[in-house]
Design an enzyme around this catalytic site. Structure first.
Site, PDB file in Angstrom:
ATOM      1  N   ASP A   1       0.829  -1.210   0.000  1.00  0.00           N
ATOM      2  CA  ASP A   1       0.000   0.000   0.000  1.00  0.00           C
ATOM      3  C   ASP A   1       0.866   1.265   0.000  1.00  0.00           C
ATOM      4  O   ASP A   1       2.083   1.219   0.258  1.00  0.00           O
ATOM      5  CB  ASP A   1      -0.897  -0.022   1.242  1.00  0.00           C
ATOM      6  CG  ASP A   1      -2.279   0.542   0.959  1.00  0.00           C
ATOM      7  OD1 ASP A   1      -2.387   1.430   0.102  1.00  0.00           O
ATOM      8  OD2 ASP A   1      -3.239   0.098   1.619  1.00  0.00           O
TER       9      ASP A   1
ATOM     10  N   ASP B   1     -10.814   1.708  -3.389  1.00  0.00           N
ATOM     11  CA  ASP B   1     -11.321   1.280  -2.081  1.00  0.00           C
ATOM     12  C   ASP B   1     -12.832   1.136  -2.083  1.00  0.00           C
ATOM     13  O   ASP B   1     -13.405   0.663  -1.102  1.00  0.00           O
ATOM     14  CB  ASP B   1     -10.911   2.281  -0.994  1.00  0.00           C
ATOM     15  CG  ASP B   1      -9.535   1.959  -0.441  1.00  0.00           C
ATOM     16  OD1 ASP B   1      -9.020   0.869  -0.737  1.00  0.00           O
ATOM     17  OD2 ASP B   1      -8.978   2.796   0.290  1.00  0.00           O
TER      18      ASP B   1
HETATM   19  C1  GLA Z   1      -5.813   1.517   2.184  1.00  0.00           C
HETATM   20  C2  GLA Z   1      -6.202   0.385   1.256  1.00  0.00           C
HETATM   21  C3  GLA Z   1      -7.266  -0.464   1.893  1.00  0.00           C
HETATM   22  C4  GLA Z   1      -6.778  -1.002   3.221  1.00  0.00           C
HETATM   23  C5  GLA Z   1      -6.335   0.154   4.092  1.00  0.00           C
HETATM   24  C6  GLA Z   1      -5.668  -0.361   5.352  1.00  0.00           C
HETATM   25  O1  GLA Z   1      -6.843   2.433   2.313  1.00  0.00           O
HETATM   26  O2  GLA Z   1      -6.615   0.888   0.026  1.00  0.00           O
HETATM   27  O3  GLA Z   1      -7.633  -1.526   1.031  1.00  0.00           O
HETATM   28  O4  GLA Z   1      -5.713  -1.888   2.989  1.00  0.00           O
HETATM   29  O5  GLA Z   1      -5.416   1.004   3.444  1.00  0.00           O
HETATM   30  O6  GLA Z   1      -5.277   0.678   6.166  1.00  0.00           O
END
Ligand code: GLA
Length: 728
Positions: A465, A529
């Protein structure tokens, strides 16, 4: 003292243009009398052309001399350059500090052109030239791959004394003037890759991405085409700037008739300074062309990404991701229970998301400390990994290696590793900062921490990430994004070298890092997301302009989407994920047997069509009703196909309109079937085209199509076509 090399352009004997042709695309490169190469044509295949025909083609493309203009016909050349009369964005800009070179900007004549080797994997032509007065040596490489995708890049070497401060190194490709409409993409968190269209008028339409990552709003592609082009119609060209840091992608039309699509890295002043003899390599500009709309244009990108993505299996495992199931509420007991249910419905890879490492009870602390938190995992992660693998699933782990919370051991011990540009740290974003990966000890520590995890645990997959923009940052007094981006690539490369079987997902607050360069080092992207299927119907469609379906994660969430609070039936959620890298992000432990059985049957269906997803062609048959979106995968040999028909608005107004199924073999016969019974309240049409024994030719299906039943709002149908006459 440098001797001026050129007072008037040297005249050379005309030589026939080079004709590169591969994968159903032609590129013609000619040189003018001054030796300057220029792309005369990129697009439709031109068939066999001998030297005489090519010479005539070049003559036909020669512009006249206008009144009130330079005395010679004005040609743009391979590198658009103002000194030769180009009025748009110069391809190369920079300035020299110190040294004796005299010219401010490079103007390159007398190029050496190296024709492609007969036996090479790519048809590559390399063009090199030096401007001694300016002290720039430039190499432009153009290569057509087997799928007809054009790879272009520019390298600049400082060939004089003094330092060369680069401002921009852009690569531009000409397209035909009849491409008069543009499509590009924009977006934000949970709304990545939204299309915007407009006429291509004179001037520059430039999409700059200055976020220190690819960006939720990055355009992905810049597409130019004939008016009203669709997924299935119109002649279209597109470029993609393959870079995960700051970059630009643009379309430019000048009064002199130039129509260029271009791109390159966005460099801040002082960010790239070449010492004498040093070389800068631009990102790749990938270019695609199609005579029949966006789908075939995307297929060339897909073929390329399928080839370079390191270990992409054509069949991607079904994933369960813990994020929306438990968020930070982790424990061995809870996650073991989730893993048990996941395995029972057919999940093949279990991914432990954020929350497992030191001090990470919420999103304000812990980033940077990549050791397992004993407060939550007193026996480490080993018992969970064993639990998961004993149930036949692979284990995956979430990491965010480029980031640091100020509330972490790393930031407390090494405040100098927090990347910034001033005394005060940059404004926080999700309570976090960026780790300076150009600091060698910071880099080594994070690499070693990741290697230790990979060495100790049976980890098949990292979800990687990157949850904030990187702005206003310097390393050793220089703008830092360029170096940080290279360090990120290096880190991925080193981990992969040490663990060749490791697969990696590129995530960046959802879809903030989706580009071809990151996909050359990773195996899947997380496009957004939002897993609200209605949002996803649009978002996946546009993301797939570049990304093939099996490399794009798509998860089934709970009935009510966490990001939009909209509620959808399981069939709509699952069908939206069906033709992608399928996953679940939902607390399955609370489901009753009925829901589990339905979910299991969707996973079974996905596994049945999965062989097509990673090898076939992704198609979006056009439908006259904007409320109806169709996504399909067609086997490479057209022996089978699967289509998801979804309504994405209120009730379709033209629901009787036929759905024309293109991309099948016109000369074969197909049996069509509907996978699911109609939804409650939905119309039945099993007596029509899907009646047992009915077969239709690919030609009939493409020209007339099949009539859809009246569809409810946000309803979905899954159709399958199987060739019944395999002798054709
Ligand atoms: C980001 C990612 C999510 C999740 C969160 C965890 O927002 O896009 O899918 O993994 O971080 O903190």
């Amino acid at each position: 003292m440098n001797t001026p090399r050129r007072s008037s352009p040297p005249s050379r004997a005309p030589e026939p243009p080079l004709h590169l042709t591969r994968g159903g695309v032609s590129l013609v490169l000619a040189r003018d009398k001054g030796g300057v190469p220029e792309v005369l044509h990129w697009g439709a295949p031109l068939g066999d052309l001998d030297d005489a025909a090519l010479t005539h083609l070049a003559a036909a493309r020669r512009p006249g001399v206008a009144n009130s203009s330079y005395n010679l016909p004005r040609r743009t050349g391979l590198v658009p350059d103002g000194a030769r009369g180009f009025s748009g964005t110069p391809g190369l800009e920079g300035h020299r500090v110190g040294g004796t070179a005299r010219a401010a900007a490079p103007s390159l004549v007398e190029w050496e052109v190296r024709a492609p080797a007969e036996d090479a994997d790519l048809a590559v032509v390399t063009c090199t030239s030096t401007d001694d007065e300016a002290g720039w040596t430039v190499e432009v490489e153009l290569a057509l791959d087997d799928a007809g995708l054009l790879h272009a890049r520019t390298a600049v070497t400082n060939s004089a004394d003094g330092d060369l401060h680069l401002r921009s190194v852009l690569t531009a490709l000409p397209v035909a003037a009849h491409a008069t409409e543009l499509l590009d993409l924009t977006g934000r968190w949970c709304k990545e890759r939204s299309p915007q269209r407009h006429p291509w008028v004179q001037g520059t339409h430039r999409r700059d991405a200055r976020r220190g990552r690819t960006g939720h709003d990055a355009t992905l592609l810049m597409v130019a085409g004939t008016p009203s082009f669709t997924f299935g119609t119109g002649e279209v060209w597109a470029v993609h700037t393959a870079w995960s840091g700051n970059h630009t992608t643009y379309a430019e039309r000048t009064p002199e008739g130039d129509c260029l699509l271009g791109g390159g890295e966005l460099l801040a002043p002082g960010e790239v300074v070449l010492r004498p003899g040093e070389t800068y390599h631009s990102p790749q500009l990938l270019g695609s062309w199609s005579p029949a709309g966006l789908d075939p244009l995307s297929h060339r990108f897909h073929a390329h990404l399928r080839g370079v993505t390191p270990r992409a299996r054509t069949e991607r495992p079904v994933i369960a991701n813990t994020w929306e199931a438990v968020y930070f509420d982790q424990s061995l007991e809870r996650l073991s229970e989730l893993a048990d249910v996941a395995a029972s419905v057919g999940v093949e890879r279990f991914v432990l998301d954020d929350g497992w490492f030191l001090g990470r009870r919420n999103d304000t602390a812990g980033l940077g400390d990549w050791t397992v938190d004993p407060a939550v995992w007193p026996q480490g992660l080993g018992p969970l990994v064993d639990h998961v693998t004993r149930r036949g699933m692979e284990f995956g782990l979430w990491v965010e290696p480029e980031m640091v919370n100020l509330d972490s051991e790393t930031a407390r011990t090494h405040p100098e590793r927090v990347l910034g540009g001033r005394e005060a740290p940059p404004p926080e974003w999700r309570h976090q900062q960026v780790l300076d990966l150009q600091d060698e000890s910071a880099y080594a520590d994070v690499r070693d921490a990741l290697l230790a995890l990979l060495d100790e645990l049976d980890i098949a997959y990292l979800k990687w990430d990157h949850n904030r923009d990187l702005t206003d940052a310097t390393h050793d007094g220089r703008p830092a994004v360029h170096g940080q981006t290279l360090a990120f690539y290096r880190l991925l490369d080193e981990l992969r070298e040490a663990h060749p079987a490791l697969e990696i997902e590129s995530c960046s607050s959802g879809g903030g890092r989706v580009d071809a360069e990151v996909l050359a080092r990773t195996d899947r992207i997380w496009p957004s997301d939002t897993i609200d299927p209605l949002e996803r119907q649009h978002l996946q469609r546009w993301t797939s302009l570049l990304v093939p379906p099996e490399l794009m994660g798509s998860h089934v969430g709970g009935p009510t989407a966490h990001t939009t609070r909209r509620t959808h039936a399981l069939r709509y959620r699952a069908a939206t994920a069906l033709l992608h890298s399928f996953g679940i992000e939902w607390d399955l432990t609370g489901l009753d047997e009925g829901d589990l059985a339905e979910l299991r049957s969707w996973i079974d269906l996905h596994k049945q069509v999965r062989p097509l997803i990673g090898t076939g062609r992704l198609v979006h048959p056009d439908h006259p009703d904007p409320a109806v979106l169709v996504t399909g995968v067609v086997a490479e040999d057209a022996s089978a196909a699967c289509y998801v028909v979804a309504t994405v608005a209120a009730t379709a107004t033209q629901h009787p309109a036929a759905l024309r199924l293109t991309s099948l073999d016109p000369d074969r016969s197909y049996a069509l079937s509907e996978e699911l019974p109609p939804p409650p309240g939905g119309a039945d049409f099993s007596g029509g085209w899907s009646a047992p024994g009915n077969v239709l030719t690919g030609r009939v299906l493409a020209e007339l199509g099949v009539v859809l039943p009246p569809l409810l709002p946000e309803e979905v149908r899954v159709l399958r076509a199987v060739a019944v006459d395999t002798s054709a």
